[in-house]
Design a protein around this motif. Sequence first.
Motif, short mmCIF file in Angstrom:
data_model
loop_
_atom_site.label_atom_id
_atom_site.label_comp_id
_atom_site.label_asym_id
_atom_site.label_seq_id
_atom_site.Cartn_x
_atom_site.Cartn_y
_atom_site.Cartn_z
N ARG A 160 0.84 -1.20 0.00
CA ARG A 160 0.00 0.00 0.00
C ARG A 160 0.87 1.25 0.00
N LEU A 162 1.87 4.72 1.27
CA LEU A 162 1.81 5.56 2.45
C LEU A 162 2.62 6.83 2.22
N VAL A 179 2.81 -3.06 8.49
CA VAL A 179 1.70 -2.71 9.38
C VAL A 179 1.79 -3.63 10.60
N TRP A 189 1.60 1.94 11.19
CA TRP A 189 2.32 1.78 9.95
C TRP A 189 3.77 2.20 10.13
N LEU A 256 -2.89 6.97 3.58
CA LEU A 256 -2.74 5.59 3.15
C LEU A 256 -3.65 5.36 1.95
N ASP A 257 -3.03 5.08 0.80
CA ASP A 257 -3.79 4.93 -0.46
C ASP A 257 -4.70 6.13 -0.69
#
Length: 295
Positions: A160, A162, A179, A189, A256-257
């Motif tokens: 993902r 970040l 994570v 994270w 995040l995303d």
Amino acid sequence: MGLAWQQGPLATGTIGHFLTPEPLSQRLLFAEPLRRRMRVRFGDRWIADSEDIVLLHEPGRYPIAYFSRDDVEPGVLAAEAQRTEHRELGVTAWFAVTAGERSVRRAAWCHIALPGHATVLTGRIAFAWRAMDAFYEEDDRIVGHAADPYHRIDIRSTSRHLVVRDGERVIAESRGPLVLYESGFAPRWYVPRVDVDEKALTSVDGQTFCPYKGLASYYTIGERVRCAWSYVDAWPEVAAVRNLISFEPDKIDVELDGQRLRLDPGQTVLPHGIDRGLDPDELLPLAEQRKVHTP
């Protein structure tokens, strides 16, 4: 987290609920055998050594270890006049603990008027965590509070995206963070340092420690005080996040995303109490012993 503190299933601030047709009591206490040898050090003496421990999980507290009176060294407990009332367990008698020339008041307690459903604690002694010099399981010192068998940490790799920003400045950007899932806490994270602009980080005084992860060091970024941390020499059990950086989403912008992260409520850890003593100074000698150097 455990059964009864932070946001565990028996905690007053739990985020889950039992699927029962009738509401349960708002306060549920749970007692169980620990099945571990536990010892207590006070001064230069072992004042308790037992394999017959009952662990009590009480809402809002860390676990409390109750020792069989037979496994407490004779002569170390001196009854005090003071009595207190426990809301579920009745009258509580308090003891001073004395060994050699050392003596500490209100250092141990016993429930002396237990209701019938709580007789498993009859005659058992609990020691105030911060009043003792050390607690051990076998030959390993246990720091912070009694170990909770229901506390778990899982660390997962992810691809993902970040991004951490201080205003318009990108502080960190990674497509390979880790994570960390810890019982009762929101996911955290952790970013490899290669993905962090370390010139933006200013180390600050004031470390904290977690009995499950080790000693945390903190960083300030611009005006955002103590907004990032790192377990530089994390315990071997969580070595995957050793020396990585995590950022506090209520102090600095973390996406995040593309979605802004928010700090979940109920995540504050209280460092002190009769059941715990999360003092970094207590951990430092142990941290040196347990430190594992990366190649």
